[in-house]
Structure formats: C-alpha cells, structure tokens
Design a protein around this motif. Structure first.
Motif, PDB file in Angstrom:
ATOM      1  N   VAL A 118      17.959 -15.291  25.470  1.00  0.00           N
ATOM      2  CA  VAL A 118      17.808 -16.604  26.115  1.00  0.00           C
ATOM      3  C   VAL A 118      17.908 -17.727  25.080  1.00  0.00           C
ATOM      4  O   VAL A 118      18.521 -18.773  25.328  1.00  0.00           O
ATOM      5  CB  VAL A 118      16.454 -16.679  26.869  1.00  0.00           C
ATOM      6  N   LEU A 119      17.339 -17.510  23.912  1.00  0.00           N
ATOM      7  CA  LEU A 119      17.254 -18.554  22.898  1.00  0.00           C
ATOM      8  C   LEU A 119      18.533 -18.699  22.068  1.00  0.00           C
ATOM      9  O   LEU A 119      18.841 -19.795  21.580  1.00  0.00           O
ATOM     10  CB  LEU A 119      16.081 -18.267  21.959  1.00  0.00           C
ATOM     11  N   GLN A 120      19.275 -17.608  21.896  1.00  0.00           N
ATOM     12  CA  GLN A 120      20.439 -17.640  21.009  1.00  0.00           C
ATOM     13  C   GLN A 120      21.457 -18.724  21.383  1.00  0.00           C
ATOM     14  O   GLN A 120      21.950 -19.439  20.499  1.00  0.00           O
ATOM     15  CB  GLN A 120      21.112 -16.267  21.002  1.00  0.00           C
ATOM     16  N   PRO A 121      21.810 -18.898  22.660  1.00  0.00           N
ATOM     17  CA  PRO A 121      22.770 -19.961  22.993  1.00  0.00           C
ATOM     18  C   PRO A 121      22.279 -21.357  22.616  1.00  0.00           C
ATOM     19  O   PRO A 121      23.086 -22.226  22.259  1.00  0.00           O
ATOM     20  CB  PRO A 121      22.927 -19.824  24.506  1.00  0.00           C
ATOM     21  N   LEU A 122      20.978 -21.570  22.657  1.00  0.00           N
ATOM     22  CA  LEU A 122      20.432 -22.875  22.274  1.00  0.00           C
ATOM     23  C   LEU A 122      20.539 -23.080  20.767  1.00  0.00           C
ATOM     24  O   LEU A 122      20.751 -24.198  20.299  1.00  0.00           O
ATOM     25  CB  LEU A 122      18.981 -22.987  22.736  1.00  0.00           C
ATOM     26  N   VAL A 123      20.390 -21.998  20.019  1.00  0.00           N
ATOM     27  CA  VAL A 123      20.602 -22.065  18.574  1.00  0.00           C
ATOM     28  C   VAL A 123      22.071 -22.317  18.276  1.00  0.00           C
ATOM     29  O   VAL A 123      22.422 -23.170  17.447  1.00  0.00           O
ATOM     30  CB  VAL A 123      20.121 -20.759  17.902  1.00  0.00           C
ATOM     31  N   ASP A 124      22.943 -21.597  18.974  1.00  0.00           N
ATOM     32  CA  ASP A 124      24.384 -21.745  18.749  1.00  0.00           C
ATOM     33  C   ASP A 124      24.856 -23.169  19.050  1.00  0.00           C
ATOM     34  O   ASP A 124      25.789 -23.669  18.402  1.00  0.00           O
ATOM     35  CB  ASP A 124      25.161 -20.765  19.628  1.00  0.00           C
ATOM     36  N   ASP A 125      24.219 -23.815  20.031  1.00  0.00           N
ATOM     37  CA  ASP A 125      24.598 -25.181  20.404  1.00  0.00           C
ATOM     38  C   ASP A 125      23.900 -26.238  19.562  1.00  0.00           C
ATOM     39  O   ASP A 125      24.040 -27.438  19.822  1.00  0.00           O
ATOM     40  CB  ASP A 125      24.291 -25.423  21.879  1.00  0.00           C
ATOM     41  N   GLY A 126      23.131 -25.817  18.575  1.00  0.00           N
ATOM     42  CA  GLY A 126      22.466 -26.761  17.688  1.00  0.00           C
ATOM     43  C   GLY A 126      21.238 -27.423  18.258  1.00  0.00           C
ATOM     44  O   GLY A 126      20.741 -28.402  17.694  1.00  0.00           O
ATOM     45  N   LEU A 127      20.708 -26.868  19.339  1.00  0.00           N
ATOM     46  CA  LEU A 127      19.517 -27.463  19.961  1.00  0.00           C
ATOM     47  C   LEU A 127      18.226 -26.906  19.388  1.00  0.00           C
ATOM     48  O   LEU A 127      17.161 -27.510  19.564  1.00  0.00           O
ATOM     49  CB  LEU A 127      19.545 -27.233  21.481  1.00  0.00           C
ATOM     50  N   LEU A 128      18.289 -25.761  18.734  1.00  0.00           N
ATOM     51  CA  LEU A 128      17.117 -25.148  18.117  1.00  0.00           C
ATOM     52  C   LEU A 128      17.493 -24.628  16.738  1.00  0.00           C
ATOM     53  O   LEU A 128      18.641 -24.208  16.516  1.00  0.00           O
ATOM     54  CB  LEU A 128      16.594 -23.982  18.972  1.00  0.00           C
ATOM     55  N   ASP A 129      16.514 -24.624  15.841  1.00  0.00           N
ATOM     56  CA  ASP A 129      16.718 -24.015  14.530  1.00  0.00           C
ATOM     57  C   ASP A 129      16.713 -22.494  14.683  1.00  0.00           C
ATOM     58  O   ASP A 129      15.973 -21.933  15.506  1.00  0.00           O
ATOM     59  CB  ASP A 129      15.600 -24.446  13.584  1.00  0.00           C
ATOM     60  N   ALA A 130      17.507 -21.823  13.886  1.00  0.00           N
ATOM     61  CA  ALA A 130      17.637 -20.367  13.983  1.00  0.00           C
ATOM     62  C   ALA A 130      16.319 -19.642  13.723  1.00  0.00           C
ATOM     63  O   ALA A 130      16.142 -18.489  14.141  1.00  0.00           O
ATOM     64  CB  ALA A 130      18.702 -19.881  13.007  1.00  0.00           C
ATOM     65  N   ASP A 166      14.839 -28.887  28.242  1.00  0.00           N
ATOM     66  CA  ASP A 166      15.546 -29.193  29.487  1.00  0.00           C
ATOM     67  C   ASP A 166      16.408 -28.013  29.918  1.00  0.00           C
ATOM     68  O   ASP A 166      16.441 -27.645  31.097  1.00  0.00           O
ATOM     69  CB  ASP A 166      16.425 -30.435  29.308  1.00  0.00           C
ATOM     70  N   ARG A 167      17.124 -27.421  28.969  1.00  0.00           N
ATOM     71  CA  ARG A 167      17.997 -26.285  29.289  1.00  0.00           C
ATOM     72  C   ARG A 167      17.175 -25.081  29.769  1.00  0.00           C
ATOM     73  O   ARG A 167      17.556 -24.384  30.721  1.00  0.00           O
ATOM     74  CB  ARG A 167      18.824 -25.916  28.055  1.00  0.00           C
ATOM     75  N   LEU A 168      16.063 -24.829  29.108  1.00  0.00           N
ATOM     76  CA  LEU A 168      15.232 -23.690  29.500  1.00  0.00           C
ATOM     77  C   LEU A 168      14.601 -23.914  30.865  1.00  0.00           C
ATOM     78  O   LEU A 168      14.474 -22.969  31.661  1.00  0.00           O
ATOM     79  CB  LEU A 168      14.153 -23.451  28.442  1.00  0.00           C
ATOM     80  N   ILE A 169      14.202 -25.140  31.153  1.00  0.00           N
ATOM     81  CA  ILE A 169      13.650 -25.442  32.475  1.00  0.00           C
ATOM     82  C   ILE A 169      14.693 -25.160  33.549  1.00  0.00           C
ATOM     83  O   ILE A 169      14.394 -24.589  34.612  1.00  0.00           O
ATOM     84  CB  ILE A 169      13.153 -26.897  32.531  1.00  0.00           C
ATOM     85  N   GLU A 170      15.937 -25.559  33.288  1.00  0.00           N
ATOM     86  CA  GLU A 170      17.010 -25.275  34.244  1.00  0.00           C
ATOM     87  C   GLU A 170      17.137 -23.774  34.495  1.00  0.00           C
ATOM     88  O   GLU A 170      17.321 -23.332  35.634  1.00  0.00           O
ATOM     89  CB  GLU A 170      18.329 -25.830  33.713  1.00  0.00           C
ATOM     90  N   GLN A 171      17.036 -22.979  33.432  1.00  0.00           N
ATOM     91  CA  GLN A 171      17.152 -21.529  33.585  1.00  0.00           C
ATOM     92  C   GLN A 171      15.967 -20.954  34.349  1.00  0.00           C
ATOM     93  O   GLN A 171      16.127 -20.044  35.170  1.00  0.00           O
ATOM     94  CB  GLN A 171      17.270 -20.873  32.213  1.00  0.00           C
ATOM     95  N   ILE A 172      14.777 -21.460  34.076  1.00  0.00           N
ATOM     96  CA  ILE A 172      13.589 -20.984  34.786  1.00  0.00           C
ATOM     97  C   ILE A 172      13.716 -21.276  36.276  1.00  0.00           C
ATOM     98  O   ILE A 172      13.413 -20.422  37.123  1.00  0.00           O
ATOM     99  CB  ILE A 172      12.321 -21.640  34.205  1.00  0.00           C
ATOM    100  N   VAL A 173      14.174 -22.454  36.602  1.00  0.00           N
ATOM    101  CA  VAL A 173      14.340 -22.837  38.004  1.00  0.00           C
ATOM    102  C   VAL A 173      15.317 -21.895  38.714  1.00  0.00           C
ATOM    103  O   VAL A 173      15.143 -21.575  39.896  1.00  0.00           O
ATOM    104  CB  VAL A 173      14.822 -24.297  38.092  1.00  0.00           C
ATOM    105  N   LEU A 174      16.330 -21.424  37.991  1.00  0.00           N
ATOM    106  CA  LEU A 174      17.347 -20.566  38.588  1.00  0.00           C
ATOM    107  C   LEU A 174      16.975 -19.086  38.562  1.00  0.00           C
ATOM    108  O   LEU A 174      17.747 -18.253  39.051  1.00  0.00           O
ATOM    109  CB  LEU A 174      18.681 -20.774  37.859  1.00  0.00           C
ATOM    110  N   SER A 175      15.822 -18.745  38.018  1.00  0.00           N
ATOM    111  CA  SER A 175      15.414 -17.337  37.941  1.00  0.00           C
ATOM    112  C   SER A 175      15.293 -16.744  39.341  1.00  0.00           C
ATOM    113  O   SER A 175      14.677 -17.328  40.229  1.00  0.00           O
ATOM    114  CB  SER A 175      14.070 -17.214  37.218  1.00  0.00           C
ATOM    115  N   GLU A 176      15.850 -15.557  39.516  1.00  0.00           N
ATOM    116  CA  GLU A 176      15.829 -14.907  40.821  1.00  0.00           C
ATOM    117  C   GLU A 176      14.880 -13.722  40.877  1.00  0.00           C
ATOM    118  O   GLU A 176      14.561 -13.236  41.960  1.00  0.00           O
ATOM    119  CB  GLU A 176      17.250 -14.461  41.200  1.00  0.00           C
TER     120      GLU A 176
END
Length: 639
Positions: free
Chosen positions: A403-415, A557-567
């Motif tokens: 879940v976190l890796q794409p946010l790191v890849d997009d520069g939104l989180l430190d590795a 914000d991105r993680l909240i979007e993913q949580i909202v879409l959790s099935e």
C-alpha cells in the motif's frame, strides 16, 4: 470511551457532538449494511436488489428484525430524574453551526433513519424506516418509512421532511461537511409519502453511502419554514424533532432540563424496550470542575463520569461516599481509544518543521505525569486506533508495504516509512522528576539541526525570531499538567506559556486557528470511511472542527481514498494501519493519556443490566430506583 483528566463538560460536549456527527456526517461506526434473508428483486440491468431491516458492510447483523437489545432490562421501571454536569456556559441549542456555544445534550430529541447499537460495531438498523432497499451496485437506496412517526407537535413525519432535513445539511451545514459530501448525491426523490430514494453520484464511496444518508435526522419541514430557522445560525431551542426527550426548561448558562415526551411515537418499538427510562434529564452548569465536584458531593447532581485522576485517587472520601449514598465504580470499556493529545497548528510556520514538533514532544514526560499527577491510573495513547486491529505496530507488513510503496514512488513519502517501526511517543527514563535530561539533550540537538540556536539569554532564535509556544486551554484542571511542560520547554530555550481563557474564547480561537497548541481527541471508529477526510484530509483542513491541526498531507489524502474504496475487512484493516503509520510519523500529535475503563461515581438511585462494549450511556439504558431515591432523600443525601 477512555477517561482523561479534563472536565466532564468537555467530555460531554465532545461525546454529544461525536454521536450526532456519527449519524449526520458519514464515515463513523454506524457502518451499515447486511442482509437478513430479505426479499431480493432486480433493478434495471438485472442488478439484484436487497430488501432488509438493516445494513452492514462486514459479516452479519447481530440483531434480527423486532429483537430487543441484549444489554437492556426490558422490565426497567420508567420515571425519575437523571442529572449530570457541564462546564462553562452556552448560548445556543444548535450543534450544526460553528456559531455560538452549544448546550449539552442538544440533540437528545433527534432521531435518524438508521440507528446503531452499543454492541454491534458494523451494524445499523432501520429505525424511522421499516425496511431499506438497495441494489448490489449501491447506486441508490430506498427507505420505506414508518407511518406512525410523529413530531412533537403531533404532525406525521413524511418523506418530504426527510428530504428537507437532508438537503438542509448540504445547503447550510458545517463547511467541512458540505465540502466533503455535497458531491456524492445526484438527487433525492420522494416516491410517495413514506418512501424516499437517494441516488448517488459516480464519485460517491459505495461502502459509505447507505450509512451516510441513513444518518439523516428527521426535522419538521413545516416548522423550519414557519419559524424561519436556519441551520447555520444559533438557536434558542432545539429543532422540532421526533425523539423521546424535548426541552422542558432552561436557565441560560446555569441549567437545562429535558423531559420525556408523553406521546413519543417510538415507545413500543422492540429496539427501544428498556431504553429512555428517565422522566427528566437535568444538566447543571458550573464554572469549573472544582465547583462541579463540590456540587456532586452535596447532591446537586447525581452522576459523574470522573475524568480527573487526582479526584479519582484522592477526592472520594466525602460523607456521601462514606455513608454508602454514592457508588464509585470502574466499568469496562471496549471502545477504540480517544486519541487524546495536544496538536500543533501546522499553519504556524515554526511548526511546519517536523524537527521542531519532535523536540517539543520530547519535553512531555508522561512517565513522571502518570506517577506523580495521575497516580499510575493512565496509559499513553500510541495510535488513532488503540484497542483495535486497525492500529499499526512494528515494521510494516508486506501487505502494508504494498500500500505504501506507490506513495514512496510518487515522492509523497520518504522510503524510510517502508522499514521503520511505527512511531511511538518518546519514553522518559525517569519518573522521579518532570525533566528527563536525556530527552532534553535529544530535543536540543533537534532544534540546533532545525536552525533554532540558543542565545546568550538562553532563548532560541532563528532569523531573529524567538521560538515561542503557547498552550491554549480553558480548564483550570490542566494547569498542573501543562505548567511542568512549560517549565521543561523553558529549560530547552523555548519561550513557553499557558494561556487559559473562558469557554467562548477557547471555542472561537480554536475555530479561527489563532493558537499554537490545543487539545484534540482524534480517536477513530471500527469502520473508518469518508469521515476520515474531516479529521485528516486536506480539502477541509482550513475550516474543520475535527482537523484543528490544519493537516494537509497528500499521502494521507491518497490513503483515505483507498480506505473509502475498501471492499473487505482485510483491505480496510491493512489500509487503515498504513494511514495510522503515516499520520503518526508526521508528529503533529503529542499523545496525552487514556484509560481502558470508565471511572464513574453516582448516587445509589440508579441501576443497569450491563455496560455494552462500545459505549457507556446511562441516559440510554440505566433506570431510576424510586424506592432507593426516597431512602436517600430521607437520609439527607441531597442538599
């Protein structure tokens, strides 16, 4: 909920607001869905339609249709008075506006389409409706309303009232609510007097939609229009509702009395059996907690949810307790932790540096506080989801990393987030003194690195500006807690002060963002959803009562979007742990204290069957023992 050393007024006000917003603003644990062997039809396009008495996204509903709740006494006697206290003052009965100071228990007379229970974290049940209908796609939901629901003026509630109430919140409701939810509805259709259909936009989070509209309160359209009342203005009385209690008497700033409505429509519903047992609910206002405690000792009011460790450990040796008139108990609490802490105003430039935030955090010696001030009664919060599987622990699991890796890849989180332990509040080596020198050295190094250098006068400056920190507070109860932190910060070279103001100023400055550090309770629910955007989302950060720190974090914000879409519950759990981990790594929150039990004191004229795991709500399911009350009165328990 977890107890903490602040006034019961603050706790009661927060609880009242949270109960309403859990219904009214989606994303709370009303979490609603699930089938009960209901009828199934087909909508256009052969989308299966479920007809049910309730809804849950995960598992099965605990209760079937027409079942009574396990934790109530269906034979509980009716009558008597329940009394409690609140702090400060009030000038409005409208909790849905940022204007004014709302009264305690303002929403006690409001009811919603769906309702939750205190022992089913994922379920919601038809209340003002008999059944709901929704397709598998959840593109819409129909509520088939009860035809016997009456407002206090005797008029019948119809679908037009529900539509009006729902649309009123989107038109005049709190900005943070409108900014998040207005985009999620396409239309509201009144199908007939007792059927209403909500049609959702393509962008509406499907897991949240039924609970969101199911939380709509029922207000009288005619009453609003005849009286010219607005939802965004203060109100001198509650709105026309359908609930069991309505305002009976008020002495502004001093006392409120709510009385059971004699013709309440819902008295015989199975879900209401053993509930709403009191004839009157009285709230006594006091300037501060010390005065309130003296009032309790003399019997001015009869129930107290004790939030002061000092009082709990040392204060309950007064005559009424010694005579056996007052009972003191620790009751079980299975709810998620309160997430109570100090939060930084991130709009302040000085607090935008995480090194500064971490340095200040290290000056809070919880171990000393707990040993010296709290009598060892508290634990320190570690997560926004304490006491649940949603809490992040240790290093990220492989599922969290995914879940976190794409946010790191997009520069939104430190590795480093991918391998680091979940952030915990710094622990002090000593509980013998307020200042931990090891933490002082660490904090000093952090401020040096951040460019805040101590001068000859000991004060830290950067670009000529002194590093100053003001704790904004309204309760004298916090003086003994904050003052040692202030002294620690002064030793660090920070110009720190405690500024205590009255309740009205406190609320206004918190709303306006004219503060450095304030208290906040950021604890969440068992089924997080779109409501997370109000606590931690960027869109509502500048005008949100739930995001006082003004957090704007694209990764969140991105993680909240993913949580909202959790099935699935598994998806929800992994994504929520990832969000918890990211939020804690930001260090905008200085965790304070909490307990895993409710510490309550009450005059021995109440009784209850059991305490449900998710909430302590004496008004809901306790009852009055008239015989015992008369014995206490004859013995002189009440002055």
């Amino acid at each position: 909920m977890k107890n903490r050393p602040q006034s019961q007024a603050i706790a009661a006000q927060r609880n009242a607001r949270d109960r309403v917003l859990r219904k009214w603003l989606a994303g709370s644990v009303i979490g609603v869905a699930a089938l009960w062997a209901g009828a199934e039809a087909f909508a256009d396009g052969h989308d299966p339609v479920t007809v049910s008495h309730g809804y849950t996204n995960f598992g099965d509903l605990k209760y079937g249709p027409n079942e009574v709740l396990d934790y109530v006494n269906v034979d509980a006697p009716k009558g008597g008075e329940f009394s409690q206290w609140s702090q400060g003052t009030f000038d409005s009965f409208n909790l849905f506006t940022r204007k004014g100071v709302p009264a305690a228990l303002t929403t006690i007379g409001y009811e919603s389409l769906l309702t939750g229970t205190a022992d089913d974290p994922y379920g919601s049940y038809c209340y003002l409706c008999e059944t709901i209908e929704y397709p598998e796609s959840r593109d819409w939901v129909i509520f088939n309303l009860r035809q016997d629901v009456k407002f206090w003026d005797g008029t019948t509630m119809t679908a037009e009232d529900i539509k009006y109430s729902f649309e009123l919140t989107l038109e005049q409701g709190i900005t943070e609510y409108r900014s998040v939810y207005s985009q999620f509805i396409d239309s509201v259709d009144v199908l007939d007097d007792y059927r209403i259909r909500f049609n959702f936009s393509d962008s509406a989070p499907r897991r949240d939609v039924v609970s969101w509209v199911g939380g709509t309160s029922a207000w009288s359209k005619d009453w609003f229009e005849e009286n010219g009342v607005r939802l965004d203005e203060t109100a001198d009385a509650p709105f026309m509702g359908t609930g069991p209690y309505r305002l009976d008497a008020v002495d502004i700033g001093r006392q409120i009395i709510y009385r059971k409505y004699p013709d309440w429509w819902g008295a015989d519903l199975p879900i209401n059996q053993g509930r709403n047992n009191f004839e009157t609910i009285r709230v006594e206002y006091f300037a501060d907690s010390s005065a309130a405690f003296e009032g309790f000792k003399s019997g001015v009011y009869t129930f107290r949810n004790e939030n002061s460790s000092l009082q709990w450990a040392t204060g309950y040796d007064f005559p009424a307790r010694e005579n056996g008139w007052v009972k003191v108990e620790e009751l079980p609490d299975g709810s998620i932790g309160t997430g109570q802490g100090f939060v930084f105003n991130l709009n302040q430039e000085k607090f935008q540096d995480p090194l500064v935030r971490e340095a200040i955090t290290r000056m809070v010696n919880f171990e000393w506080m707990n040993e010296t001030l709290f009598y060892g009664l508290y634990e320190r919060p570690e997560s926004f989801w304490d006491n649940s599987d949603l809490k992040a622990t240790g290093v990220p699991s492989p599922e969290e990393v995914a879940v976190l890796q794409p946010l790191v890849d997009d520069g939104l989180l430190d590795a480093s987030i991918l391998t680091a332990e979940a952030v915990l509040p710094p622990a002090s080596e000593t509980a013998e003194r307020p200042l931990d020198r090891r933490q002082l050295r660490a904090a000093s190094a952090l401020l040096d690195e951040a460019g805040w250098i101590a001068g000859d006068d000991g004060l830290r400056r950067k670009n000529g500006e002194v590093l100053s920190v003001t704790f904004l507070e309204r309760s004298p109860q916090f003086d003994r807690i904050i003052n040692p932190i202030v002294e620690n910060l002064k030793r660090l070279g920070v110009d720190a002060v405690l500024e205590r103001v009255d309740t009205a100023q406190y609320i206004e400055r918190r709303r306006a963002g004219t503060f450095d550090i304030v208290n906040a309770s950021l604890g969440q629910t068992f089924e997080p959803g779109q409501g997370l955007a109000q606590f931690f989302g960027s869109a509502a950060a500048d005008d949100s009562s739930r995001n006082p720190m003004r957090l704007k974090l694209p990764a969140a914000d991105r993680l909240i979007e993913q949580i909202v879409l959790s099935e699935s519950l598994d998806e929800l759990t992994v994504r929520t742990r990832a969000l918890d981990r990211v939020l804690r790594a930001e260090r905008f929150w200085i965790p304070q204290w909490q307990k895993g039990v409710h510490t309550v004191a009450y005059y021995d004229l109440y009784d209850f069957k059991e305490v449900p795991p998710l909430a302590l709500s004496p008004i809901d399911n306790w009852w009055y023992d008239a015989e015992r009350a008369e014995e206490l009165r004859a013995a002189g328990a009440f002055q």
